[in-house]
Structures are given as C-alpha cells and as structure tokens.
Design an enzyme around this catalytic site. Sequence first.
Site, mmCIF file in Angstrom:
data_model
loop_
_atom_site.group_PDB
_atom_site.id
_atom_site.type_symbol
_atom_site.label_atom_id
_atom_site.label_comp_id
_atom_site.label_asym_id
_atom_site.label_seq_id
_atom_site.Cartn_x
_atom_site.Cartn_y
_atom_site.Cartn_z
ATOM 1 N N CYS A 136 0.847 -1.192 0.000
ATOM 2 C CA CYS A 136 0.000 0.000 0.000
ATOM 3 C C CYS A 136 0.885 1.246 0.000
ATOM 4 O O CYS A 136 2.113 1.141 0.087
ATOM 5 C CB CYS A 136 -0.944 -0.005 1.202
ATOM 6 S SG CYS A 136 -0.156 0.424 2.760
ATOM 7 N N ASP A 192 -10.721 9.190 -39.379
ATOM 8 C CA ASP A 192 -10.313 8.844 -40.727
ATOM 9 C C ASP A 192 -11.490 8.105 -41.383
ATOM 10 O O ASP A 192 -12.383 7.618 -40.688
ATOM 11 C CB ASP A 192 -9.072 7.955 -40.664
ATOM 12 C CG ASP A 192 -8.557 7.596 -42.032
ATOM 13 O OD1 ASP A 192 -8.663 8.429 -42.946
ATOM 14 O OD2 ASP A 192 -8.050 6.469 -42.197
#
Length: 711
Positions: free
Chosen positions: A13, A404
């Site tokens: 942690c 595109d």
Amino acid sequence: MTSTMYRIENMDCPTEEALIRSKLSSMPGVSQLEFNILKRKLTVHHSLANVDGIDAALAAIEMQVVQWTDDSPGSNTSNAEKNNHGNASKGWKLLTVALVAAIFAEAIVWFGGADTSLPVIALALLAIGLSGFETYKKGWIALKNFNLNINALMSIAVTGAVIIGQWPEAAMVMVLFSLAEMIEAMSLDRARNAIRGLMEMAPETAKVLQADGSWQVLETKVITVGASVRVAPGERIPLDGELTQGQSSVNQAPITGESIPVAKTIGDKVFAGTINETGSFDYRVTAIQTDSTLSRIIHAVEEAQGSRAPTQRFVDNFAKIYTPIVFILALGVMLVPPLFFGLPWLIWIYKALVLLVIACPCALVVSTPVTVVSGLAAAAKMGILIKGGVYLEEGRKLKSLALDKTGTITLGKPLVTDTFMLADMDKERCLRLAASLAARSDHPVSGAITHFWMARELPTPVYELSKFEALTGRGVRGEIDGKNYYLGNHRLVEELKICNAATEAALQRLEAEGKTVIVLCDEKQPLAIIAVADTVRETSRQAIAELHALGVRTLMLTGDNELTAKAIAKNVGIDDARGNLLPEDKLAAITEEINGYGTVGMVGDGINDAPALAKSSIGFAMGAAGTDTALETADVALMDDDLRKIPQFIRLSQNTAAILKQNIALALGIKVVVLVLAIMGIASLWMAVFADMGASLIVIFNGLRLVRPSK
C-alpha cells in the site's frame, strides 16, 4: 543513466511506498523512483556504478527485495505470493484468538472489572501481541526513518492508550486495525486479480507438430515462431498465429470484446486467449508467448496503471501536507488544554491519540490507484486498451472527435464499381497498367483495383514495374516499358496539369455519387478512370449517434475527395467532413479543432494518421489486434473495428471520474466528521480506527465496482 527494477514483496500500500521514497529519494546518484504498488514493482533510475547502496537502504527498512529479472506479464510472481494462501490462513487464526482475547478483556470491564486488573492486562497483552507484532515492527522502522505512516501512528496511539491505563481499548483498537489491514490486503488482491485473470486466459501448454509428423504437448513458453499448433473444439488458443489448415468459429471476446464468434479459415489470424468454438484447425505461430497480443495487452495495462493519473498526483501532493498538519494538531490538542487551561492530561492525551489514528490519509491515497486499475482492467475486458490513467480520466472531457474514413467509418475493403476510358487505348491494356501500379501499393483502393484485375476468369500477369514511387496523399508513379505512368486521385491529375473537360466531368459525376475515383495517366493525358466504392460499417451510424448523444462533435478527415467525404459523412450523420487532405493537412485540422474545442480525439489506423494521432488529446487506433504499431503508439487502442467502443470508453471515463470524486469525498468526509467529534470529546479510539481503515475499505470496494462495468 541506468534503471534497476525490484519486486518488493511487502509493498502492499502507499504506506510502504512513502517509506521507500523517503529512504531512497535523497540518496546521491538516485534521480527518480517509479512505483507500481499493484504489481509490487519499484524502478530506480540512477547513475550509480553498482546498486549495493540501494540494496542496503531497502534492507535497512526491512523491505523484502527480489531482483526484477523479466518485465513480461506474470514473470515475477514470487514464491511469497504463491504462499499467500497459507500465510493468510495462519494470520486469520492468530487474529481470531486475538479478537477473542480483546472481547473478553472488554467483557470483564463491562461487568465491573477494572481497566488495570491483571486478567484484563493479560488478555490485552495477548491480543496486542498476536495482532500487533507486524504493526509495531513496521512502526518502529518508520519512526527510525522519521516517517509518520499509519503503522507509526497506530503504534504510538496503542502505546499511549496502554500508558494512560486504557488496556481493553488499546487491545481492541490493535485487533480492529489488524483486521482492517487484512481485509484491505484481500481487497487489493482483487485489483491484482483483475490483471492476473487476463494473464490466465492463455493455456500453458499446446499440441505442437514434431519433425517426425507426431504431435507433442509442450509448454507455450518454449514454442517458437513458425511452429505448427493444433487446436481442438472448445480449447483456448495458446499463441498468436495464422490458420494453415481447417476452419472454425472463434470467440474473440477476450481480446476484441466482440460478442459474436468470428469465422476463421486458412490465412486468417487468431489470437492467444481466444476460444475455438467449433472445428479443429492447425495454425502457424507468428509470435512467441511474451510477444502475443494478449501479453502486450497485459503489459500495457500493468504499465498504464503504474503511471500517475491527474487525480492521483493531486491526492499524493495533498497527503504530503495533510498528515503533518493533523499530527501537529494532535500535539496541540495534547499540550495546549492541560498547559494553558489546567485541564486533565489524561483526557486530552486520549483525544490526541484519537487524532493520531485518523491522521494517516491511507483511504485517500489508496483510492485512486485501485479505481484507475479497475477501470483499465474493465476496459481491457471490453476490447479497449487504455495506455494510461491520464487518458482514462481525460476521456470524459472529449468535445470533438476526428475520424479517418477508410477502415474506420467504412470497412476499408472497397470494390471497383465503374471503369471509364478517357483516351483511345485498349481497355484491357489500361486495366492491366492500373493493376501493375496498384499491385505495388498497400492502400485499400489499390487493393480493390488489383483484386478486380486478378478476379478475371483468365487473369493476365501484371507488367514488370521499375522506378516505383509512392506520392503521399496523391497516388503512385512507376515506369513500364520505359514510360512513366501515374495512378492517383483528382489532386494528382490537377498537379500534373493534364486535367481536361471530359476528365473533370467524369470525376465530378462519380464523386457526387460518393465514390472514390482513381485516374490512370501518362505524362501527357489521363487514360482511364476507375471508380471504387467502400461500404460503410453498420456500427458507424450507431457510434456517431451515441457520440452526439454524449455531446461530442464529429469530423471526418480523409485523403479522399471532398464530394466522397461529404457523401459518406451525410450517410452516417457526421457533423463535418474534409477531403483531399495530406497527413500535414490532417495535423493542421486537429490543431484547429484543439484551438476551438480543447480536448480533441483522433481515430485512425495508428500509422498513416500518425501526426494527427500524436497531436490529438487522445489518439484512438482502430483494429489494433495484431498490429504492433497501433498497440505501441496509440493512447487508446480499439482491439476490433467497432467505433461503438469509443462511446463506451467515454462512459467508462465518466464513471471512473465519478467514483474518484466519491472516494475523495468519502475519505475526507469521514475523517473530518471524526476529527470534529474527537475535538469535541465524543469520538473514541474505536471510532478513529473505523474512520481510517473503514474509509479505506469503502473506497477500495467502491473503486472495484468498475471491474464489472454496465454494458
């Protein structure tokens, strides 16, 4: 500058991260530290001749270090991690005994016994010893290194409670803290398992063809490129490859997120981790285990969740200020009332201890990486590969999306629809000339022309071509029998200054029908026109509608002619369309969009649209499965050709941002409430433990909700 990577077994942690950062960051020669808590990975960038000093520093704070030997997914699963189940079982047993002892100590006091009686002290010591050994050990290491982490603060608080005679409460607080720590570790393992689950999708063995013609089961890690592998119905495909024999239907959901199985036949690609549903087939391996599409996805997710997202950077900076302030406040609560107002020491020491317990911002710091990795893993399951927490957070801010045309909005598999002669030349020869030029180009339109020529009943070989040249954004040029020929678009004909009235009329007519028109020319005149039409994807219209519903403007950018671009844009509902664009023109269009709308996305193939993709706020690569360049260069890679994944990505980004805000509000809100209660004298040490560790668990489980996103 050198980089050394470590696996830190007990880095679970932000508490351990902060301790390591405090120890190493000031060392001469160490320039940068990179942490990946969920992977337990530490990367040290340094200019040292050897790493003995780094190793010694990590040993001094009792970090269990293993040299990182390979950065491939899953390659650093440690023996300690493999034995976690047995260690966890032993830990739960000891904690159960400690909890029973603490409860009995509380019960004795509840029924009239004294807090400082021998039975209460004995039970409290048993509870603290069984549940608090690791906390005291880590706390002492932290204090030696002048680091006020949660273990140091908890050790001080419990010791202080013992000193002022609060034995039962000291025992219960330590037991509850240890219980919360174990639950938190289990919760973080769920986040790790989100990645590990991806890793386990590919089988560890495969049936491989041997030189004598027999089939032998081998481990996938030893299978090389070019090997022939056989897959039976119902089996998972072990490695990437290309079918050489048989046909089947393959469930590609683990890679592309497609819900419908895809038909596969000879020549088609298959991906590791996908499921063969029907027939048996053989295929040639095209990538070793560590280079498979699945491995690259896992690697990208692991690296992405290790990078700091904007919210996480804010939280880390906030935590550096928050903890010392609360610690100073606790000292003030302990000293000021007794010294200046003559109030009882024990009462105000107790209140200060409560403040110490809630001083560590564990919940606040741990919430962001857990939430981000959950979002990244959820996206990967949907066939969306996000290359960093920054893009996951920024996706919700998209205001404009440029797309595109070929292979993105359309299928990218155009077919020849019209042929029109412009010069007094044999049509057969014109088509053969066009096919000769097209055969050297990899553009989809060129492929359509080549296919049209080769599909004839009696195909004639194409001409030998020399001095071939690709004319970016215009077409191609080549020499046949000593003469130059061109195959290109309307723009090329204009630049050659050979466009006549007949050519212009034919071009306008065909382009108005939304067709891509290619002209075959020599150096003096246009010879023939070939019209090609591409099919719009069925999913494109739905994707554009969903984007508009999310408030995203759409824009088509294509090298195709203006009329074709506008016809297709109108067909699918795109807001604006621009044709005849070169790569630099697309780049300029993206710059213009950013100036007008701020956060702008670009969708392309990851290669031809590279400048625009790089300039955009978020670059999306279409159909990235099996495309190395797209996976490496895109910010977000859509593993199949489904544009609907972009609205899914935006919604996931919105959900992630909402959960991050919820977690920050919960973590701070709970602490503020208990802080106020502590100052008022209402909060107890128990409440402080629930405020700290309870908030941590709440934000972890809240973040893990993203692992199972709503579809």
